[in-house]
Design an enzyme around this catalytic site. Sequence first.
Site, PDB file in Angstrom:
ATOM      1  N   HIS A 446       0.829  -1.205   0.000  1.00 32.42           N
ATOM      2  CA  HIS A 446       0.000   0.000   0.000  1.00 32.42           C
ATOM      3  C   HIS A 446       0.872   1.266   0.000  1.00 32.42           C
ATOM      4  CE1 HIS A 446      -3.477   2.573   1.191  1.00 32.42           C
ATOM      5  NE2 HIS A 446      -2.507   3.279   1.755  1.00 32.42           N
ATOM      6  N   GLU A 447       1.774   1.327   0.961  1.00 33.97           N
ATOM      7  CA  GLU A 447       2.594   2.536   1.068  1.00 33.97           C
ATOM      8  C   GLU A 447       3.470   2.710  -0.172  1.00 33.97           C
ATOM      9  OE1 GLU A 447       1.937   4.782   3.156  1.00 33.97           O
ATOM     10  OE2 GLU A 447       0.582   3.530   4.324  1.00 33.97           O
ATOM     11  N   HIS A 450       1.730   4.673  -2.820  1.00 32.40           N
ATOM     12  CA  HIS A 450       1.904   6.127  -2.664  1.00 32.40           C
ATOM     13  C   HIS A 450       3.288   6.538  -3.194  1.00 32.40           C
ATOM     14  CE1 HIS A 450      -1.651   6.901  -0.271  1.00 32.40           C
ATOM     15  NE2 HIS A 450      -1.292   6.086   0.705  1.00 32.40           N
ATOM     16  N   HIS A 453       3.323   6.968  -6.852  1.00 32.03           N
ATOM     17  CA  HIS A 453       2.625   8.207  -7.227  1.00 32.03           C
ATOM     18  C   HIS A 453       3.603   9.393  -7.132  1.00 32.03           C
ATOM     19  CE1 HIS A 453      -1.626  10.250  -6.777  1.00 32.03           C
ATOM     20  NE2 HIS A 453      -1.101  10.443  -7.959  1.00 32.03           N
TER      21      HIS A 453
END
Length: 656
Positions: A446-447, A450, A453
């Site tokens: 998940h991290e 980010h 991105h």
Amino acid sequence: MAENPFFAPSDLPYELPPFAAIREEHYLPAFERGMAEQLAEVEAIAGSSEPPTFDNTIAALERSGRILDRSATVFFSVAASNTTDGIMEIEKQISPQLTRHSDAIRLNRPLWARIKQVATEDPEESWLLEKYRQDFIRAGADLSEPEQERLRALNEELSRLSTEFAQSLLKATTESALVVTDPKELDGFDEAKIASLRQDDGTYVLPLLNFTAQPSLSQLTDRDVRRRLYELSVGRAPGNFKLAARMAALRAERAQLLGFPTHAAYTVADQTAKTVEAVEEMLGQLVGPAVRNAKKEAEALAEQAGFPIEPWDWPYYSEKVRQARYEFDGAAMRPYFELNRVYRDGVFFAATKLYGITFAERPDLGGYHEDVSVFEVSDEDGGPLGLFVLDPYARPNKRGGAWMNNLVDQSFLFGLKPVVINNLNVTKPASGPTLLTYDEVSTAFHEFGHALHGLFSQVRFPRVSGTSVPRDFVEYPSQVNEMWVTWPEVLANYAKHYETGEPMPAELVAKLEAAEKFNQGFQTVEYLAATLLDWAWHKLAPGETVDDPEAFEAAALEAAGIAFPLVRPRYRTNYFAHIFSGGYAAGYYSYIWSEVLDAESVEWFKENGGLTRANGDHFRRELLSRGGSIDPLTAFRNFRGREAGIGPLLARRGLV
Ligand SMILES: [Zn+2]
């Protein structure tokens, strides 16, 4: 002057902050000089005799405040991950000053008058110009002098209270830790875990993690120890209830000054949701089915236990039911999830397959702590992309949870490539390899979503770099990246036994997938309860005050139809850092809001063959590289080829 490392750009690769040279006494002088420098720059822009243009106004503002930007980025990153008493003291002192500083810019009337006159034809410039206008209006640029005075006071007090909330919460993780003297009370933990909790004075200390349901509750066999741990968890930092109520009242007053009926209405106006009604319509579709699911799960747990369970029993018996029904044993998975392997052969591997990027550790580049590692990320053609910094371990001086932030923002304006960091809170073993839980593996993916991105950002201006998108959009790319955790090709590559190198047995994988569907009711209810609690605090009418915050909390959950004593909110008011110190006020709904786009995107990847370079390139080009430089829902449509619907989300959560 030259000895303060913040006064000049870092000369390390990618302008990685020179952590080895930074000392606590550098921060305050850097903040002071940074604010003074930016105010002088802003005065020059506002007082210019030239007619206002995009370049001499908006781009000039983007170019301003470099020292302040460097100092604040490093300071707040370290304050979250590796704080000290000295840093906490500086934080208390500097937060209200920074709020005053930002108000001094956004409430500068001559500057605002110039911004209103700027015109541009370029689409990226128009989008940024509109952002600036919105930022200024939302900060109160159009208010009268006395209204602005009141606004400044409100902002300062809110920033002070928010620091206080965070700091008392950090203290509570130590002060409210479970302390036992007899290791028998820790039955259910393995020997290594018990050893790691032992203190010099012979006691055993189990620190609290940041949410209500402590993971240890699934292992501890002693019912009374579970009860004590649970009560410590829900009762921590009791002084924060009053701070929260005060903050909610101040936010309501500020919203009214700015022309909104509630803080929730003010917040969602510049999000993709836009209106309070849109958020409530969505939450309304989820509450009933989620509570029904959780009640069904509770029946199964009571049957397993042989008595009516209490909230502190839920994780323990849900693990038991999971084992009985799916023969799933969370502990049996851990030897297949060794930290380094999960990253190199899992998280990085999936990114290489999708985007062609590669990773090389740079032991010559360091972070602010010996456990921090730095990786150089290169594009498929070998060209440099940026740095990825990883800080995986929990520490008493690190805030709870997991998060990503930028250490350097990508922008063409400054010719800078991104440096991004992921923070996790994995317990560091006393010795030997770090074996992760399945949840921790998901968090790592998940991290890293980010991080991608941030790393793929290809924008001109820092204001819209990488993850600078609305809060109810920012979780979307990170959630999509979680789909690769159990993707067969990825899982087979990283889930290998840390001693033997054997791949995870196929039946364990199958059980993992089946067991994933279990406990969805619990997870959805604890999340929705926190969301609706956030919502209730931020729908207070201006002037309305809350004298008994605990009673308010209970009444809010009741009114929202989500009160279920066995499943309390993931965060209660007293430790809801997201909304009282983390920028998610009236924004905790964002996770499920983003999940609509996430579920749609996962479907798209599956329809188009999954883990392929072509799919990765399409997602990167249309979505990840755009940062906040275009309308986020337009970026989504460009990627997906249609509007998002709620169907895939409901199916995934078992809510149809
Ligand atoms: Zn996230």
